[in-house]
Design a protein around this motif. Structure first.
Motif, short mmCIF file in Angstrom:
data_model
loop_
_atom_site.label_atom_id
_atom_site.label_comp_id
_atom_site.label_asym_id
_atom_site.label_seq_id
_atom_site.Cartn_x
_atom_site.Cartn_y
_atom_site.Cartn_z
N GLN A 55 12.87 20.99 -31.18
CA GLN A 55 12.02 20.67 -30.03
C GLN A 55 10.56 20.62 -30.47
O GLN A 55 10.13 21.41 -31.30
CB GLN A 55 12.19 21.73 -28.94
CG GLN A 55 11.53 21.42 -27.61
CD GLN A 55 11.75 22.55 -26.61
OE1 GLN A 55 11.29 23.67 -26.81
NE2 GLN A 55 12.47 22.25 -25.53
N ARG A 57 7.04 20.96 -28.54
CA ARG A 57 6.43 21.35 -27.26
C ARG A 57 4.96 20.97 -27.26
O ARG A 57 4.22 21.31 -28.19
CB ARG A 57 6.55 22.87 -27.05
CG ARG A 57 7.99 23.35 -26.93
CD ARG A 57 8.05 24.85 -26.71
NE ARG A 57 9.38 25.22 -26.20
CZ ARG A 57 9.59 26.15 -25.28
NH1 ARG A 57 8.58 26.84 -24.78
NH2 ARG A 57 10.81 26.40 -24.86
N ARG A 82 13.87 17.25 -29.38
CA ARG A 82 13.67 17.03 -27.96
C ARG A 82 12.18 17.14 -27.63
O ARG A 82 11.45 17.92 -28.26
CB ARG A 82 14.44 18.07 -27.12
CG ARG A 82 15.94 17.89 -27.13
CD ARG A 82 16.62 18.97 -26.30
NE ARG A 82 16.24 18.91 -24.88
CZ ARG A 82 16.83 18.14 -23.98
NH1 ARG A 82 17.82 17.33 -24.34
NH2 ARG A 82 16.45 18.17 -22.71
N SER A 83 11.74 16.38 -26.65
CA SER A 83 10.34 16.44 -26.24
C SER A 83 10.20 17.36 -25.03
O SER A 83 11.07 17.43 -24.16
CB SER A 83 9.83 15.04 -25.89
OG SER A 83 10.50 14.50 -24.76
N TYR A 84 9.08 18.06 -25.00
CA TYR A 84 8.83 19.08 -23.98
C TYR A 84 7.36 18.99 -23.59
O TYR A 84 6.48 18.89 -24.46
CB TYR A 84 9.18 20.44 -24.58
CG TYR A 84 8.72 21.68 -23.83
CD1 TYR A 84 9.65 22.51 -23.21
CD2 TYR A 84 7.39 22.06 -23.81
CE1 TYR A 84 9.26 23.69 -22.57
CE2 TYR A 84 6.97 23.23 -23.16
CZ TYR A 84 7.91 24.04 -22.55
OH TYR A 84 7.52 25.19 -21.93
N ASP A 143 12.00 15.05 -22.30
CA ASP A 143 13.33 15.64 -22.10
C ASP A 143 13.24 16.90 -21.24
O ASP A 143 14.12 17.17 -20.42
CB ASP A 143 13.95 15.99 -23.45
CG ASP A 143 14.21 14.76 -24.31
OD1 ASP A 143 14.67 13.75 -23.76
OD2 ASP A 143 13.93 14.82 -25.52
N ASP A 144 12.17 17.65 -21.42
CA ASP A 144 11.97 18.89 -20.66
C ASP A 144 10.53 18.91 -20.13
O ASP A 144 9.58 18.71 -20.90
CB ASP A 144 12.21 20.12 -21.54
CG ASP A 144 13.59 20.12 -22.17
OD1 ASP A 144 14.57 20.21 -21.41
OD2 ASP A 144 13.67 20.01 -23.41
#
Length: 492
Positions: A55, A57, A82-84, A143-144
């Protein structure tokens, strides 16, 4: 000591900055973030870290990117991550602490925490009239996406025009002066002296945005461009956010660090993090100059780590305004005569919106690596000392596994907001106040008043005599009469 493979460890840190007068030649914020992320992997001595990130962030700044972490991850070669995105209002302590907790739980193996601004680039574009747009991500979504709940500023505060942080912090500052029994002159000199010591730290910090090392007189005196913003704060009491700065942290499990061959002399351990998200607007706080959230966070850290915040060898307190530092020091048991910053603070080192703590974490990691066996305390604030966060770090492994501590409920049980109402013709006691300046001089005095029944109210006066009196003698503790439309008249 045998370090468990799932122990979270900070292995790579880096900053990126630029000061380019031609905005067309300057990098935008996401490009600075990507630069910092790659440099953080290099700092760990392991470019392979980028390919291991679960991830990326990013903490939201003033820019309008919809999915900046995706841009940064792709540019840095971490396409699998994943992108946050953490919205403004989410404590930076929480962004880092949650990442460490996810690693400790085994949910992820490696996480990057990144943030940055390019407001100097934007300022230069405005001054020169040269167009320098940011990347348009065409509605991309992370994504988040983590957003806060509740309002940092109350509706009455907004309706009264108290929308700038300077307005709120200046009222907290004035309440502290009254609580301490200081004269206006004594208070001015103490605050300016504190900020001058921060300026000296920045003067020795090669990464600081401003290294002039201004003295207390220059900070306190509203001249030579140092205009008054909200009494008693001048420009040089305020965080400076027109900076082009970015920072990146890479945390991973000890097992991942070993597998990548990252030397242990690069390792910095998060021992514990604590946060409170109980939100009470400034106007409704029983004691404006106190912050139970920091007291509870400090105690939670002490109980877990076996050492109080005042025992940390190195400290960096969130430093958007002097009263932020002074309030934290009061609640955490820190003397104002010791070093309370490793960077120089947000006025001098630079205050990129919603990213300063990440900048400070980079510097703290460097300090801890150079001083084996020492400990470091980092703090963060969201809003007007509305939310509070603190974390302990060391190049030595913790005696207890990492803990992410939430003291919100304990703070809520103690901190009960005052009711708010308006009144016409009623007497109120001044709890605190400020005088708000414009480019041409003072514009209005704003008072937080308390009625005999304990309810609070906000009152305003644009009378020149009232504004002049408010900056020359103590208004806290005085009586005023609340008038129609939210105006007020001093009684004495």
């Amino acid at each position: 000591m045998n370090i468990d493979d799932m122990t979270p460890v900070l292995v790579g840190v880096a900053t990126a900055a630029q000061r380019v007068d031609d905005p067309t030649e300057a990098k935008e914020a996401v490009a600075l973030m990507a630069q910092a992320l790659v440099a953080a992997a290099d700092d760990a001595g392991a470019r392979g870290l980028l390919g291991r990130l679960d991830q990326v962030r990013v903490t939201k700044g003033t820019w309008g990117y919809s999915d900046p972490a995706r841009w940064v991850a792709d540019a840095a070669g971490a396409t699998q991550a994943r992108s946050y995105l953490a919205d403004v209002g989410i404590l930076q302590t929480a962004v880092m602490g949650d990442a460490a907790a996810a690693i400790a739980s085994g949910a992820v193996d490696a996480v990057a925490v990144v943030g940055g601004e390019a407001k100097y680039r934007g300022l230069r574009a405005s001054i020169t009239g040269i167009d320098a747009p940011d990347t348009d991500q065409a509605g991309a979504e992370p994504d988040d996406f983590v957003t806060p709940h509740g309002m940092i500023i109350s509706r009455p505060e907004i309706d009264t025009g108290l929308v700038m942080a300077t307005h709120h912090y200046s009222m907290i500052e004035n309440a502290r002066r009254f609580a301490d029994g200081q004269t206006i002159d004594e208070h001015r000199d103490e605050v300016a002296g504190l900020w001058a010591r921060f300026a000296q730290v920045a003067a020795a910090n090669p990464d600081a945005w401003l290294q002039d090392g201004l003295d207390a007189t220059a900070i306190a005196t509203p001249e030579n461009g140092n205009r008054m913003l909200a009494w008693p704060y001048t420009k040089w009491h305020n965080s400076q956010w027109n900076v082009d700065q970015a920072a990146a942290l890479i945390l991973c499990s000890a097992g991942a660090a070993r597998s990548l061959g990252i030397p242990t002399d690069r390792w910095v351990f998060p021992w514990a993090a604590a946060e409170s998200n109980h939100m009470v607007p400034v106007t409704e706080r029983p004691e404006l100059h106190r912050s139970p959230g920091f007291a509870h966070a400090g105690r939670a850290l002490a109980e877990h780590a076996g050492m109080g915040p005042n025992q940390a060898d190195h400290i960096d307190l969130y430093s958007c305004f002097p009263i932020a530092v002074r309030t934290q020091a009061l609640e955490l048991g820190l003397g104002l005569d010791r070093d309370l910053t490793v960077t120089g603070g947000m006025t001098w080192a630079g205050g990129p919106l919603n990213n300063y703590v990440i900048q400070a974490a980079v510097k703290m990691a460097q300090v801890l690596r150079a001083d084996p066996g020492s400990t470091g305390l980092l703090t963060s604030i969201s809003g007007m000392i509305t939310k509070q966060g603190a974390s302990l770090w060391s190049a030595d492994p913790p005696a207890q596994p990492f803990a992410n501590l939430d003291v919100t409920d304990a703070v809520a049980a103690e901190l009960h907001p005052k009711p708010y109402r308006t009144g016409d013709g009623e007497q109120a006691t001044v709890v605190s106040y400020t005088v708000i300046w414009g480019r041409e001089g003072p514009e209005r005095a704003v008072v937080i008043g308390e009625f005999p029944d304990g309810a609070r109210t906000l009152l305003v006066s644009a009378a020149p005599a009232v504004m002049a009196a408010a900056v020359s003698r103590e208004f806290c503790g005085r009586f005023v009469i609340a008038g129609a439309g939210g105006s007020f008249t001093p009684i004495d």
